[in-house]
Structure formats: structure tokens, C-alpha cells
Design an enzyme around this catalytic site. Structure first.
Site, short mmCIF file in Angstrom:
data_model
loop_
_atom_site.label_atom_id
_atom_site.label_comp_id
_atom_site.label_asym_id
_atom_site.label_seq_id
_atom_site.Cartn_x
_atom_site.Cartn_y
_atom_site.Cartn_z
N ASP A 261 0.74 -1.03 0.04
CA ASP A 261 0.11 0.12 -0.02
C ASP A 261 0.89 1.41 0.02
OD1 ASP A 261 1.10 -0.28 2.56
OD2 ASP A 261 -0.85 -1.22 3.49
N ASN B 254 -7.27 -3.01 14.44
CA ASN B 254 -8.76 -3.40 14.17
C ASN B 254 -8.77 -4.42 13.16
OD1 ASN B 254 -7.77 -2.22 11.78
ND2 ASN B 254 -9.31 -0.56 11.68
N HIS C 236 -6.85 -4.88 10.38
CA HIS C 236 -6.79 -4.49 8.91
C HIS C 236 -5.36 -5.21 8.44
CE1 HIS C 236 -4.73 -0.76 10.29
NE2 HIS C 236 -3.75 -1.38 9.50
N GLU D 268 -9.49 -2.00 5.48
CA GLU D 268 -10.19 -1.85 6.93
C GLU D 268 -11.63 -2.70 7.23
OE1 GLU D 268 -8.56 -0.20 8.99
OE2 GLU D 268 -7.95 1.96 8.19
#
Length: 265
Positions: free
Chosen positions: A67, A136, A138, A143
Site C-alpha cells: 500500500d 482493528n 486490517h 479496513e
């Protein structure tokens, strides 16, 4: 999933690095997937050390990063292209032309996403993909609620991820809220996946990924579907798993089998 629980972060980094080293020794022109963040840094230091000791060469290796922040040029100090240069590429014998990071400054991000997918395909696919995991759960910048078959695309970052990454930006510095990320489907196409996690702060995400249901709310849970996913974690990151001794027992038996098969050669 192969769950490997080790004593500390140093052992996690060494174990993960050895997977990549063995891959490259067996296939000099391997295509490897790389990640940013604090967790992979120790693994990169291991790779640099082994390269400088002439124990592995990256001369024929091609890399693809997961990313990049949308809106940052590659020479921006907070860009992931810059991070990879500082943490790995500038210290090993890899050809920079064979290193690929999503273009954060693309004029047309949607076209750039499709082009990135095409590059991975033309390279023959990713042999080993390195992953971290967010609090979380990801992976990449996929996400919670990300599609489990998603491809490389523009993704809005959650406030939790923005807050976690704020420490890398000065108070008056622009912090992107968008990214280009490989999709979960893209990650699952990799022949092998190696996810590293250390510290108690990742314990909930690890538990949800390994023992929770397969669900878009926990993007990393998609790795339950992967045919060769290795989860390398320290004791702290494993602390909320239901039965760590069971996972350790399984890994010990796996290593016995690997040793036995090696003796047959």
C-alpha cells in the site's frame, strides 16, 4: 493457518526473515510482497544483515508493496516508498527498478490501481507476501468491512488507523486519509502469506483473526481461507488465544514432520 508462537519480537523477526531467505535461495527471481509499519523493521534488519554477509542476494528479486498513502509523492518522508528505501532497499543489492510501490501521486488513482494489479500478474504473481496486522485487524489498508475478494483499489482509512499512524506525522503536517492498497483478494492470490505480530496491543486482533468467524469486520480473518498462511507471533500477541499450548504442540509436531521429510531427501 500455521500458528507459530515465539518468545519475543526478535525471534519473530528472525523466523519471518528465514522464510524469505529460503524462498530466494530456492528461487533467485522470486516475487516478494512487502509491508510497512513498525513490525516489519526488525525482519528487514535481518534481511540486510544476511545480504551483507553474502548469505542471500536480492539481485534478481522483484518486490511489490502492499500500500501507499494517496496524495504523497515517493520522495515524501512519510511515504511508504521512502520508508522502504530507508528500511530496506538502500541497504541490499536489489535493483530499484524491480521494486514496486503503489503510486501515491498518481493523476488517476483508479487507473493506477488496475495497472498495479496487471504488474503483479505479469510478474507471475507473488511468491511470499509479508503482512502486519492493525489493531482493528486490517491487513494492508483493507479496513473493517472490506470485501474479502477485493482487488487493488483506493481505500478510505478509518479514524482508528489515522490515529494510530498520527505519531509519524508532525502536528502541522498533512496526513492523508486515503490510500491505495492491494485488496484482500490480491493478498489471497499470493502463493504464501507470512503475517507477523508482536505485543499485547495486537492480541485482540490475533484472536479474532485465528479463532473468530470469517467476516468482513475482521479483514485478517480472510487468511483462514489461504492454503499456506503462516502466522508468526510473540507470547504477548498470542496472550488472548484460547489455548496457546495447543498451537505450540501443533507447531512442534509440524517441525518433526518437516525434519522427517528432509531426512528422506
Amino acid at each position: 493457518m500455521q500458528i507459530v508462537i515465539l518468545k519475543d519480537a526478535a525471534q519473530v523477526a528472525e523466523y519471518g526473515a528465514n522464510i524469505f531467505i529460503e524462498q530466494i535461495k530456492n528461487k533467485a527471481n522470486s516475487v516478494i510482497g512487502l509491508a510497512t509499519g513498525s513490525t516489519p523493521v526488525a525482519l528487514y534488519q535481518e534481511l540486510i544483515k544476511k545480504n551483507q554477509q553474502n548469505k542471500v542476494s536480492f539481485a534478481d528479486v522483484t518486490s511489490f508493496n502492499l500500500d501507499e498513502y494517496l496524495g504523497l509523492k515517493g520522495d515524501h518522508p512519510q511515504s511508504y516508498r521512502h520508508f522502504m528505501g530507508e528500511q530496506l532497499f538502500n541497504h541490499i543489492d536489489i535493483d530499484v527498478n524491480n521494486t514496486h510501490v503503489p503510486p501515491g501521486d498518481a493523476k488517476n488513482p483508479l487507473t493506477a490501481c488496475n495497472a498495479y494489479e496487471d504488474k503483479i500478474t505479469k510478474a507471475g504473481g507473488i511468491d511470499v507476501q509479508l503482512l502486519g496486522i492493525g489493531r482493528n485487524a486490517h491487513i494492508g489498508f483493507n479496513e473493517p468491512s472490506s470485501g474479502l475478494t477485493s482487488r487493488t483499489r483506493v481505500k478510505t482509512l478509518t479514524q482508528a488507523t489515522i490515529d494510530d499512524n498520527a505519531r509519524f506525522f508532525a502536528e502541522d503536517e498533512y496526513q492523508p486519509h486515503l490510500s491505495i492498497t492491494m485488496g484482500i483478494g490480491t493478498i489471497l492470490d499470493s502463493k504464501k502469506v507470512v503475517l507477523l505480530a508482536t505485543g499485547e496491543g495486537k492480541a485482540d486482533a490475533i484472536k479474532d483473526m485465528v479463532e473468530g468467524p470469517l467476516a468482513a469486520i475482521c479483514p485478517a480473518s480472510a487468511l483462514q481461507l489461504h492454503r499456506d498462511a503462516v502466522i508468526v507471533i510473540d507470547e504477548a500477541a498470542a496472550s488472548k488465544l484460547a489455548d496457546t499450548e495447543f498451537y505450540k504442540h501443533i507447531e512442534a509436531e509440524n517441525q518433526k514432520l518437516i525434519a522427517h521429510l528432509a531426512n528422506l531427501k
